[in-house]
Design an enzyme around this catalytic site. Sequence first.
Site, PDB file in Angstrom:
ATOM      1  N   ASP A 201      64.906  11.192  -3.717  1.00 26.25           N
ATOM      2  CA  ASP A 201      64.756  10.570  -5.027  1.00 26.25           C
ATOM      3  C   ASP A 201      63.869  11.469  -5.888  1.00 26.25           C
ATOM      4  OD1 ASP A 201      64.639   8.471  -7.142  1.00 26.25           O
ATOM      5  OD2 ASP A 201      65.380   7.197  -5.526  1.00 26.25           O
ATOM      6  N   HIS A 274      68.374  10.657 -10.057  1.00 22.88           N
ATOM      7  CA  HIS A 274      67.321  10.540  -9.047  1.00 22.88           C
ATOM      8  C   HIS A 274      67.138  11.870  -8.312  1.00 22.88           C
ATOM      9  CE1 HIS A 274      66.705   6.120  -9.239  1.00 22.88           C
ATOM     10  NE2 HIS A 274      67.981   6.092  -9.585  1.00 22.88           N
ATOM     11  N   GLU A 337      71.886   4.681 -11.922  1.00 22.03           N
ATOM     12  CA  GLU A 337      70.841   4.972 -12.901  1.00 22.03           C
ATOM     13  C   GLU A 337      70.779   6.466 -13.251  1.00 22.03           C
ATOM     14  OE1 GLU A 337      67.595   1.485 -11.943  1.00 22.03           O
ATOM     15  OE2 GLU A 337      67.512   3.302 -10.726  1.00 22.03           O
ATOM     16  N   TRP A 403      74.661  -4.063  -6.698  1.00 20.93           N
ATOM     17  CA  TRP A 403      73.246  -4.431  -6.797  1.00 20.93           C
ATOM     18  C   TRP A 403      72.905  -5.122  -8.111  1.00 20.93           C
ATOM     19  CZ3 TRP A 403      69.371  -2.343 -10.106  1.00 20.93           C
ATOM     20  CH2 TRP A 403      69.776  -1.277 -10.915  1.00 20.93           C
ATOM     21  N   TYR A 428      66.567  -7.994  -3.138  1.00 15.83           N
ATOM     22  CA  TYR A 428      65.578  -6.953  -3.424  1.00 15.83           C
ATOM     23  C   TYR A 428      64.213  -7.431  -2.936  1.00 15.83           C
ATOM     24  CZ  TYR A 428      68.353  -3.394  -5.673  1.00 15.83           C
ATOM     25  OH  TYR A 428      69.239  -2.365  -5.901  1.00 15.83           O
TER      26      TYR A 428
END
Length: 769
Positions: A201, A274, A337, A403, A428
């Site tokens: 990440d 990431h 993301e 997610w 989560y």
Amino acid sequence: MHKYFLLVPLALMLFACQSTTETSVTFENSYNVIPKPASLQAKEGHFTIDKNTTLVYKGDQSAIQQAAAKWLDQLKSHTGFELATSDDATTNAIIFELNDRINTDEGYELSVTAEQIQITAKKPAGIFYAIQTIRQLINNGAASEDKNIIPAVEISDSPRFSYRGMHMDVSRHFFGVETVKKFIDQLAYHKMNRFHWHLTDDQGWRIEIKQYPKLTEVGAYRNGTLIGHYSDQPHQFDGKRYGGFYTQEEVKEIVTYASDRFITVIPEIEMPGHAQAALASYPELGCAGESFEVWQKWGVSENVYCPEEGTFEFLENVLDEVMVLFPSEYIHIGGDECPKTRWENSKYCQDLISELGLKDEHELQSYFITRMEQYINSKGKNIIGWDEILEGGLAPNATVMSWRGMAGGIEAAKSGHDVIMTPTSHCYYDYYQSDHPDEPVAIGGLITLEKAYSLEPVPEELSAEESKHVLGAQCNLWTEYIPTEEKLEYMTFPRLCALSEVVWSSKENRDFEDFTHRISPHINYLQSTGINTANHFYDLNAGILPKDGKVAVTLYTLAKDAVIRYTTDGTAPSINSEVYQSPILLDSDANIAAQAYQNGKEKGRPIAQKVHMHLAAAKTITLKNEPHKKYSAQGPESIINGVLGSDKRYGDNEWLGFEGTNFEAIIDLGEVQDLSEVKFRCYKGEGQWIYLPTKITVYLSEDGEEYELATSIENIKSDNKVAELTASLTEINKGRFLKIVADNFGEIPEGRQGAGHRAWLFIDEIVVH
């Protein structure tokens, strides 16, 4: 470290005790197995393991011994001798049998009588899971101090889902080999079979890649870590070098350790976002033409891989080494993301979009993922990606990890793709698990034990055929705010126990109240082994809502044997305080204080709650836009119940969250009144995409038809997480109906977390004087 075997004290192994009358132990409460078996019938009596107990193998003895090896090794270490084997013993025997009459590869039958233990399974995995059930029958039962006594029982069991997973992020905070093994032990104890290992990440690269040594020489270490919460402003850093990584030999060791426990390890190598730790190691992989350092704060960096040929060569070489280390059929490539700023500003990327005939950067990401999928497929493996891989078109053979709610999973399943459900709303485990003010800092949100248990992985929107694409579910443990093993355990347990039942037990066989009876001794056992579980079992909770013009305070705890005592003047409750029996009805200000008791002793954390009966409290409210399902608290009435929400988190029973929409409400006070002010509380958490409203407007009406503008608040700013705002009513200050409009911030600008998405708006109690 948690052990994988029956613990058999030597003194108790030196004599036989097979008669059902030779012990005073009763087994009425001994069947506390989690996850709940498909069928369990308690029987009279018990079986006792002693030095004369023999082992019988029917089928592939080598495969059976491998599945039972840890148990048998532990028996030997505790007794000093090995149990003998026999070809045909039927009394004082533990019989292992592989038999195709068991329908599923992970299913088993377990029969315990005074004479024998019979374990039957189709595959060694079933033998292993039967042993975990035996361990729980001992550890969670009435004879838990006598580790060689197993209550008589008949069990037939098999899992509902083939994918039963847990995810661990070791990038934000690093955890060593022994900690990872300890968690794998717990996964196996709960019959989970997938370990999703998040290895790369922005904040750290954690796996040795021999062709690219800088990934661990540089990318595995950052020069500081964010102090406090991301929402705390201004950001501060500790300035301490932090990091670590796993050598390839350590990776092999962990993969083998998991495999011995019938757990598949799925590595995650993030792309195309990431990626800042990798870019810090090899800056030429980025689009910006600049050097980087491993990121010190949380959230998502804008620095992503540039889709150049050199980048693809790098990733293919990395994956070549990764795929050798991990036998898993899956490689997780992230795909979530991925900010598009660098691509939007890159001439190379814009030229590539034109050359490939793509519409935009989302389709460029799809091109990136599809190309990597083709390479991974060519090596005989398939990819998993977070649900953003749906954007711009889904790679042909990809499995989607949904997610951001269930919608991505529904879309993927309807288009014929396999799905693993892991919605933030239930899975989560970096979210708070209690709204008690003493809870350690977490990223936000709220997932209680009951919420975790309530997950249903198969959405109603799917047909029977489409539902077959739902492989199972997974909990995710992101570690921004989890720096130690102790906190890792605290955030995981007992919520993992709840998920294990969700993914193993049938929907019809699940019942939360039944689960609460079984989880209490289960938690006690985990704690006895040194697991730092959270235990909110006796913590008090309060539901506070309007009822018939008053505020009704409902007190409850998960423990069914608790007695709740309370006061209404704020004084600490005692054993002599009033016993709670039904909702407390309030028509004036009160300070509720309550405590749970068991056998006359305090249990769990108490609760203290102020209730302010302002003019709008317990009145009627109507919303134009519904709050998001995840952040709907106790309904619209939550913001006129006389209670202020938490200053630390927005996922409690008081805050309402609106995704991308304005807040608009009408409050009916019941009669025309003179008013002086309206107070608001709004949450600010820009790292979680939560922004203050740009404007709040108050209108008044006497008849609910014609409204006048009474006042407004503009240029709203705050240095705190909670903005407390007051709108004074001067010239226009009389009415029965209040219309309140809070304008959403709108689209989050580039350079901030969530850029391009519409902001969230969170509203707490609206206080009217």
